[in-house]
Design an enzyme around this catalytic site. Structure first.
Site, mmCIF file in Angstrom:
data_model
loop_
_atom_site.group_PDB
_atom_site.id
_atom_site.type_symbol
_atom_site.label_atom_id
_atom_site.label_comp_id
_atom_site.label_asym_id
_atom_site.label_seq_id
_atom_site.Cartn_x
_atom_site.Cartn_y
_atom_site.Cartn_z
ATOM 1 N N ASP A 190 0.844 -1.194 0.000
ATOM 2 C CA ASP A 190 0.000 0.000 0.000
ATOM 3 C C ASP A 190 0.880 1.246 0.000
ATOM 4 O OD1 ASP A 190 -3.008 0.960 0.679
ATOM 5 O OD2 ASP A 190 -1.564 2.253 1.688
ATOM 6 N N TYR A 246 3.170 9.720 -0.437
ATOM 7 C CA TYR A 246 4.247 9.152 0.373
ATOM 8 C C TYR A 246 5.629 9.344 -0.268
ATOM 9 C CZ TYR A 246 0.246 6.533 2.367
ATOM 10 O OH TYR A 246 -0.957 6.163 2.902
ATOM 11 N N LYS A 253 -2.667 5.958 -4.583
ATOM 12 C CA LYS A 253 -3.781 6.880 -4.280
ATOM 13 C C LYS A 253 -3.611 8.223 -4.982
ATOM 14 C CE LYS A 253 -3.706 4.684 0.267
ATOM 15 N NZ LYS A 253 -2.312 4.551 0.688
ATOM 16 N N HIS A 290 -7.554 9.652 -2.148
ATOM 17 C CA HIS A 290 -6.892 9.557 -0.832
ATOM 18 C C HIS A 290 -7.748 10.180 0.278
ATOM 19 C CE1 HIS A 290 -2.554 9.135 0.871
ATOM 20 N NE2 HIS A 290 -3.439 8.933 1.823
ATOM 21 N N ARG A 304 9.994 -6.778 12.940
ATOM 22 C CA ARG A 304 8.569 -6.454 13.067
ATOM 23 C C ARG A 304 7.807 -6.812 11.789
ATOM 24 N NH1 ARG A 304 9.030 -0.472 15.834
ATOM 25 N NH2 ARG A 304 9.167 -1.158 18.011
ATOM 26 N N ASN A 344 4.607 -9.116 12.186
ATOM 27 C CA ASN A 344 3.279 -8.694 11.735
ATOM 28 C C ASN A 344 2.709 -9.635 10.674
ATOM 29 O OD1 ASN A 344 3.725 -6.538 13.436
ATOM 30 N ND2 ASN A 344 4.125 -5.057 11.816
HETATM 31 N N1 LIG Z 1 -5.388 6.365 3.495
HETATM 32 C C1 LIG Z 1 -4.817 7.093 4.443
HETATM 33 O O1 LIG Z 1 -5.162 8.258 4.657
HETATM 34 C C2 LIG Z 1 -3.735 6.477 5.272
HETATM 35 C C3 LIG Z 1 -3.255 7.164 6.401
HETATM 36 C C4 LIG Z 1 -2.255 6.551 7.161
HETATM 37 C C5 LIG Z 1 -1.761 5.309 6.814
HETATM 38 N N2 LIG Z 1 -2.228 4.673 5.681
HETATM 39 C C6 LIG Z 1 -1.697 3.353 5.259
HETATM 40 O O2 LIG Z 1 -1.766 2.458 6.364
HETATM 41 C C7 LIG Z 1 -0.459 1.923 6.604
HETATM 42 C C8 LIG Z 1 -0.283 1.590 8.073
HETATM 43 O O3 LIG Z 1 -0.571 2.709 8.891
HETATM 44 P P1 LIG Z 1 0.542 3.559 9.675
HETATM 45 O O4 LIG Z 1 1.854 3.406 9.004
HETATM 46 O O5 LIG Z 1 0.013 4.921 9.852
HETATM 47 O O6 LIG Z 1 0.531 2.917 11.140
HETATM 48 P P2 LIG Z 1 0.669 1.456 11.787
HETATM 49 O O7 LIG Z 1 0.918 0.434 10.757
HETATM 50 O O8 LIG Z 1 -0.493 1.309 12.717
HETATM 51 O O9 LIG Z 1 1.959 1.640 12.728
HETATM 52 C C9 LIG Z 1 3.249 1.841 12.220
HETATM 53 C C10 LIG Z 1 4.161 2.179 13.411
HETATM 54 O O10 LIG Z 1 4.163 1.090 14.338
HETATM 55 C C11 LIG Z 1 5.485 0.564 14.488
HETATM 56 N N3 LIG Z 1 5.350 -0.889 14.473
HETATM 57 C C12 LIG Z 1 5.071 -1.685 13.397
HETATM 58 N N4 LIG Z 1 5.000 -2.969 13.771
HETATM 59 C C13 LIG Z 1 5.217 -3.009 15.096
HETATM 60 C C14 LIG Z 1 5.292 -4.058 16.047
HETATM 61 N N5 LIG Z 1 5.098 -5.317 15.679
HETATM 62 N N6 LIG Z 1 5.537 -3.729 17.356
HETATM 63 C C15 LIG Z 1 5.713 -2.446 17.719
HETATM 64 N N7 LIG Z 1 5.680 -1.414 16.866
HETATM 65 C C16 LIG Z 1 5.438 -1.685 15.556
HETATM 66 C C17 LIG Z 1 6.277 1.090 13.313
HETATM 67 O O11 LIG Z 1 7.622 1.290 13.712
HETATM 68 P P3 LIG Z 1 8.906 0.912 12.784
HETATM 69 O O12 LIG Z 1 8.568 1.294 11.366
HETATM 70 O O13 LIG Z 1 9.979 1.746 13.387
HETATM 71 O O14 LIG Z 1 9.143 -0.554 12.959
HETATM 72 C C18 LIG Z 1 5.588 2.415 13.024
HETATM 73 O O15 LIG Z 1 6.090 3.419 13.903
HETATM 74 C C19 LIG Z 1 0.466 3.052 6.109
HETATM 75 O O16 LIG Z 1 1.788 2.625 5.941
HETATM 76 C C20 LIG Z 1 -0.247 3.412 4.829
HETATM 77 O O17 LIG Z 1 0.032 2.460 3.825
HETATM 78 C C21 LIG Z 1 -3.206 5.243 4.926
#
Ligand SMILES: NC(=O)c1ccc[n+]([C@@H]2O[C@H](COP(=O)([O-])OP(=O)(O)OC[C@H]3O[C@@H](n4cnc5c(N)ncnc54)[C@H](OP(=O)(O)O)[C@@H]3O)[C@@H](O)[C@H]2O)c1
Length: 279
Positions: free
Chosen positions: A50, A55, A80, A113, A242, A246
């Site tokens: 994704d 980004y 997006k 988006h 991680r 995951n």
């Molecule tokens: N459509 C939208 O508006 C929108 C908005 C936000 C996100 N997204 C999408 O959703 C995806 C995921 O959301 P997100 O990146 O915001 O947040 P997330 O996946 O909920 O969390 C990512 C964070 O958690 C940490 N992490 C990951 N796995 C972990 C684990 N097993 N234990 C502890 N910490 C862990 C990562 O650290 P490290 O990287 O340092 O390991 C990073 O800081 C994004 O990458 C993007 O593709 C879409």
């Protein structure tokens, strides 16, 4: 790279296209790290990435897809439409920009988006331009992100293609039950962004206690909760261990009571912007 059968279930979208329920998100992965992180994810077994024009790492995702020895047709890639390109006559050129940056032939899923309901461009007009992309054969499905019930209802009333997905912020502190029920009633698959709330839910005592009970990490409990609720998820990590953690979600299960205990943590608390006011 591994060619063993994937443990990840597929979700069939409303136009018949199949998407792996677990993917890898690259928001806030620095472009300099993105090719390596994406190759790590593909090596671990992820087959769904994704990304987004916003980004700034579409090109590096595409490099990783091309550099892997995996068939293009075995990898699902989402990107997006960025917010400055909502004018209907900008949608196609923005999509072409994504195609050029990725350089992998086609995009599996392309999303608006953000709805930007307070902007001077009507997202219904933007959506009609998104629908027309399907005719070109370079995108397999189109959908939306951050759409609320009212935004979706306007598309359902005024457009001909039902979005294949709605990608929304969703985690234990924001369970979005009403919106995901609306999605499901209209055959729109719900994708959960920030599935672990960027780490903010991992210290919750209910989640740490469940993790101890099932012998898994808090992140695995939260991601498994989403898998069992049927959400499509793509946790982001820049850390190889991680990325592996995951992905290891398919050799254990939560009971119905454990799923309900996580759902009960809802506080309607966002970590990102409110789509009704974000412009
Ligand atoms: N459509 C939208 O508006 C929108 C908005 C936000 C996100 N997204 C999408 O959703 C995806 C995921 O959301 P997100 O990146 O915001 O947040 P997330 O996946 O909920 O969390 C990512 C964070 O958690 C940490 N992490 C990951 N796995 C972990 C684990 N097993 N234990 C502890 N910490 C862990 C990562 O650290 P490290 O990287 O340092 O390991 C990073 O800081 C994004 O990458 C993007 O593709 C879409």
């Amino acid at each position: 790279m591994s060619t063993s059968p994937s443990p990840v279930p597929s979700v069939t979208l409303n136009n018949g296209v199949e998407i792996p329920q677990l993917g890898f998100g690259v928001f806030q992965v620095d472009p300099a790290d993105t090719k390596r992180a994406t190759l790590d994810a593909l090596e671990v077994g992820y087959r769904h990435i994704d990304t987004a024009e916003m980004y700034r790492n579409e090109a590096q995702v595409g490099q990783a897809v091309r550099q892997s020895s995996i068939d293009r047709s075995d990898i699902f890639v989402t990107s997006k439409l960025n917010n400055p390109f909502h004018q209907p006559d900008q949608v196609r050129s923005a999509f072409e920009g994504t195609l050029i940056a990725l350089d992998i032939g086609y995009v599996d899923l392309f999303l608006i988006h953000w709805p930007l309901p307070t902007s001077d461009v009507d997202y219904l007009d933007t959506w009609r331009a998104m629908e027309s992309l399907l005719e070109g054969g370079r995108v397999r499905a189109v959908g939306v992100s951050n759409f609320q019930v009212g935004h979706l209802q306007r598309l359902l009333d005024g457009a001909s293609v039902v979005p294949a997905v709605n990608q929304i912020e969703l985690h234990p502190y924001l369970t979005q039950n009403q919106l995901r029920d609306f999605d499901s009633a209209h055959h729109i698959a719900t994708e959960a962004w920030s599935p672990i709330a960027r780490g903010k839910v991992l210290d919750d005592p209910v989640i740490t206690a469940l993790a101890a009970d099932v012998g898994r990490t808090p992140a695995q409990v939260v991601l498994r909760w989403q898998i069992q609720r049927g959400e499509i998820i793509f946790p982001k990590s820049n850390t190889r261990s991680r990325i592996e953690e995951n992905f290891a979600l398919f050799d254990f299960a939560l009971s119905d009571e454990q799923v309900a205990a996580v759902t009960a943590l809802n506080r309607d608390e966002r970590i990102g912007p409110n789509p009704d006011t974000f412009s």
